[in-house]
Design a protein around this motif. Sequence first.
Motif, PDB file in Angstrom:
ATOM      1  N   VAL A 287       0.763  -1.069   0.007  1.00 33.53           N
ATOM      2  CA  VAL A 287      -0.005   0.043  -0.015  1.00 33.53           C
ATOM      3  C   VAL A 287       0.865   1.251  -0.061  1.00 33.53           C
ATOM      4  O   VAL A 287       1.902   1.368   1.006  1.00 33.53           O
ATOM      5  CB  VAL A 287      -0.833  -0.114   1.195  1.00 33.53           C
ATOM      6  CG1 VAL A 287      -1.673   1.273   1.315  1.00 33.53           C
ATOM      7  CG2 VAL A 287      -1.900  -1.217   1.222  1.00 33.53           C
ATOM      8  N   PRO A 288       0.693   2.195  -1.002  1.00 36.92           N
ATOM      9  CA  PRO A 288      -0.140   2.146  -2.011  1.00 36.92           C
ATOM     10  C   PRO A 288       0.060   1.938  -3.359  1.00 36.92           C
ATOM     11  O   PRO A 288      -0.817   1.901  -4.365  1.00 36.92           O
ATOM     12  CB  PRO A 288      -0.769   3.739  -2.107  1.00 36.92           C
ATOM     13  CG  PRO A 288       0.770   4.447  -1.836  1.00 36.92           C
ATOM     14  CD  PRO A 288       1.294   3.393  -0.924  1.00 36.92           C
ATOM     15  N   ARG A 289       1.345   1.033  -3.460  1.00 42.76           N
ATOM     16  CA  ARG A 289       1.613   0.804  -4.860  1.00 42.76           C
ATOM     17  C   ARG A 289       0.651  -0.362  -5.619  1.00 42.76           C
ATOM     18  O   ARG A 289       0.399   0.074  -6.661  1.00 42.76           O
ATOM     19  CB  ARG A 289       3.056   0.121  -4.878  1.00 42.76           C
ATOM     20  CG  ARG A 289       4.212   1.356  -4.484  1.00 42.76           C
ATOM     21  CD  ARG A 289       5.607   0.802  -4.449  1.00 42.76           C
ATOM     22  NE  ARG A 289       6.660   1.780  -4.211  1.00 42.76           N
ATOM     23  CZ  ARG A 289       7.073   2.423  -5.123  1.00 42.76           C
ATOM     24  NH1 ARG A 289       6.604   2.374  -6.328  1.00 42.76           N
ATOM     25  NH2 ARG A 289       7.954   3.285  -4.517  1.00 42.76           N
ATOM     26  N   GLU A 290       0.305  -1.362  -4.873  1.00 48.18           N
ATOM     27  CA  GLU A 290      -0.507  -2.334  -5.462  1.00 48.18           C
ATOM     28  C   GLU A 290      -2.194  -1.918  -5.242  1.00 48.18           C
ATOM     29  O   GLU A 290      -2.887  -2.227  -5.764  1.00 48.18           O
ATOM     30  CB  GLU A 290      -0.528  -3.740  -4.766  1.00 48.18           C
ATOM     31  CG  GLU A 290       0.925  -4.194  -4.974  1.00 48.18           C
ATOM     32  CD  GLU A 290       1.347  -5.532  -4.560  1.00 48.18           C
ATOM     33  OE1 GLU A 290       0.444  -6.565  -4.708  1.00 48.18           O
ATOM     34  OE2 GLU A 290       2.211  -5.559  -3.786  1.00 48.18           O
ATOM     35  N   MET A 291      -2.394  -1.130  -3.977  1.00 49.58           N
ATOM     36  CA  MET A 291      -3.686  -0.891  -3.646  1.00 49.58           C
ATOM     37  C   MET A 291      -3.858   0.492  -2.728  1.00 49.58           C
ATOM     38  O   MET A 291      -2.922   0.344  -1.745  1.00 49.58           O
ATOM     39  CB  MET A 291      -4.470  -2.183  -2.983  1.00 49.58           C
ATOM     40  CG  MET A 291      -5.822  -1.782  -2.391  1.00 49.58           C
ATOM     41  SD  MET A 291      -6.488  -3.058  -1.519  1.00 49.58           S
ATOM     42  CE  MET A 291      -6.561  -4.431  -2.607  1.00 49.58           C
ATOM     43  N   THR A 292      -4.706   1.089  -3.065  1.00 45.75           N
ATOM     44  CA  THR A 292      -5.180   2.171  -2.300  1.00 45.75           C
ATOM     45  C   THR A 292      -6.048   2.008  -1.142  1.00 45.75           C
ATOM     46  O   THR A 292      -6.899   1.158  -1.473  1.00 45.75           O
ATOM     47  CB  THR A 292      -5.520   3.486  -3.230  1.00 45.75           C
ATOM     48  OG1 THR A 292      -4.399   4.223  -3.784  1.00 45.75           O
ATOM     49  CG2 THR A 292      -6.138   4.703  -2.350  1.00 45.75           C
ATOM     50  N   ILE A 293      -5.840   2.434  -0.257  1.00 40.18           N
ATOM     51  CA  ILE A 293      -6.938   2.304   1.113  1.00 40.18           C
ATOM     52  C   ILE A 293      -7.067   3.582   1.657  1.00 40.18           C
ATOM     53  O   ILE A 293      -6.535   4.322   2.134  1.00 40.18           O
ATOM     54  CB  ILE A 293      -6.292   1.577   2.196  1.00 40.18           C
ATOM     55  CG1 ILE A 293      -5.969  -0.127   1.816  1.00 40.18           C
ATOM     56  CG2 ILE A 293      -7.275   1.439   3.406  1.00 40.18           C
ATOM     57  CD1 ILE A 293      -5.487  -0.828   2.768  1.00 40.18           C
ATOM     58  N   ALA A 294      -8.684   3.721   1.751  1.00 34.28           N
ATOM     59  CA  ALA A 294      -9.044   5.096   2.149  1.00 34.28           C
ATOM     60  C   ALA A 294     -10.332   4.762   2.928  1.00 34.28           C
ATOM     61  O   ALA A 294     -10.970   3.912   3.022  1.00 34.28           O
ATOM     62  CB  ALA A 294      -9.603   5.983   1.001  1.00 34.28           C
ATOM     63  N   PRO A 306       2.199   2.601  10.391  1.00 36.54           N
ATOM     64  CA  PRO A 306       3.332   2.791   9.680  1.00 36.54           C
ATOM     65  C   PRO A 306       3.107   3.387   8.033  1.00 36.54           C
ATOM     66  O   PRO A 306       3.783   4.186   7.548  1.00 36.54           O
ATOM     67  CB  PRO A 306       3.695   1.344   9.121  1.00 36.54           C
ATOM     68  CG  PRO A 306       3.291   0.708  10.552  1.00 36.54           C
ATOM     69  CD  PRO A 306       1.785   1.590  10.932  1.00 36.54           C
ATOM     70  N   ILE A 307       1.623   3.283   7.572  1.00 35.05           N
ATOM     71  CA  ILE A 307       1.301   3.982   6.339  1.00 35.05           C
ATOM     72  C   ILE A 307       0.126   4.720   6.812  1.00 35.05           C
ATOM     73  O   ILE A 307      -0.928   4.064   6.824  1.00 35.05           O
ATOM     74  CB  ILE A 307       0.910   2.792   5.242  1.00 35.05           C
ATOM     75  CG1 ILE A 307       2.159   1.847   4.905  1.00 35.05           C
ATOM     76  CG2 ILE A 307       0.622   3.685   4.028  1.00 35.05           C
ATOM     77  CD1 ILE A 307       1.982   0.556   3.946  1.00 35.05           C
ATOM     78  N   PRO A 308       0.163   5.953   6.882  1.00 34.99           N
ATOM     79  CA  PRO A 308      -0.874   6.789   7.483  1.00 34.99           C
ATOM     80  C   PRO A 308      -2.090   6.672   6.531  1.00 34.99           C
ATOM     81  O   PRO A 308      -1.738   6.660   5.138  1.00 34.99           O
ATOM     82  CB  PRO A 308      -0.622   7.943   7.757  1.00 34.99           C
ATOM     83  CG  PRO A 308       1.241   8.097   7.839  1.00 34.99           C
ATOM     84  CD  PRO A 308       1.382   6.769   6.972  1.00 34.99           C
ATOM     85  N   ILE A 309      -3.308   6.589   6.701  1.00 34.58           N
ATOM     86  CA  ILE A 309      -4.523   6.442   5.974  1.00 34.58           C
ATOM     87  C   ILE A 309      -5.035   7.458   5.656  1.00 34.58           C
ATOM     88  O   ILE A 309      -5.669   8.372   6.316  1.00 34.58           O
ATOM     89  CB  ILE A 309      -5.486   5.525   6.580  1.00 34.58           C
ATOM     90  CG1 ILE A 309      -4.828   4.036   7.215  1.00 34.58           C
ATOM     91  CG2 ILE A 309      -6.646   5.169   5.809  1.00 34.58           C
ATOM     92  CD1 ILE A 309      -5.750   3.300   7.896  1.00 34.58           C
TER      93      ILE A 309
END
Length: 358
Positions: A287-294, A306-309
């Motif tokens: 995330v986010p190279r393969e998939m975006t999460i929102a 670790p990866i802020p949303i």
Amino acid sequence: MARAENSGDEVSSEPPPRRARGGSVTLRDVARFAGVSSATVSRVMNNPEAVSEQLRARIEVAIKHLGWVPSAAARALATQRTGTIGAIFPTVANEHYASAIQSLQEAFEQQGYTLLLGCSEYETDRELRQVRKMLERGVDAFVVVGDTHRPELYPLLEQRETPVVSTFNYSAKSHVPCVGVDNYRAFFDLTTYLLELGHRSFGMLAQSADSNDRARARREGVRDALAVQGLGMNPAHFVEGFWSVNEGRRLFRQVVDSPKRPTAMICGNGSFAMGAMLEAMSCGIDVPREMTIAGFDDFELMAELPIPITTVRVPSVEIGRKAAEMIIAQLDGKQVESLEFRAELIVRASSAPPPKKR
């Protein structure tokens, strides 16, 4: 016997009462002990600035010594109000509801009101029972969440002339004054942002909408934004459940295990978003190279992962404060208008263009 100040207070000739249990002490006992009239004690309780500091201190000593607590029943009889406001929230485990409740309490306390809280767990029957119980106890007004309730709720409050404000939603069609965000518009705009990044394959972790009009509006916002571009969502990529981080992990796994996983995952609440991110990390999805999460809500932890949303932020504290102002205005006999707060899109590291667009 202490001398009365030059305030026109009549000094009682009766001996001061002995210290007794608070439940048996009356306002008259306090007045006798302090050597003032009952009216002066009432004035100190209701408008302390109207008496001298010395007189106020003497009465406060009497109150403390006797352990007197003002009678809510007597006050209610005199004012036709109990000074309590009922609030029914779906849950207190949601960070934003908790923030709004704290804001409500602080605002009501400043105006001399006490907040009485109920928790419906998203059950409209339970909510109605709690409202009835609070009405039995004479609450002066209600704060509720959303606009999905038992059909008899609003007519009951209208019949009893009990003010009510709906929170965390804004709709021009609301039956009562409301304050919150337009959930439909918030998710329409979020989906449009992801479309502008180049995403065309979407998944959604949706909260159950059986008794949640806010969740229903969010999913409709996503679908309509996709429809504007002539797009739809693979049925296997749309899943729903009750809110929790663990549920978010389970639902996310269900979607990514389906054929041809989506490049953008929209989560209907903050718990789902955090669960999706944790499960993506567990599955080795980049995330986010393969998939975006929102997501939604902007819980504090969403910015600390670790990866802020990327998320939609709702001003819960402001919603609670404004709801309290609207309730108090109604109790003062004023007309109030519904108020819309703008949901804010917070873009963070979890969103990026899809792989083919990079």
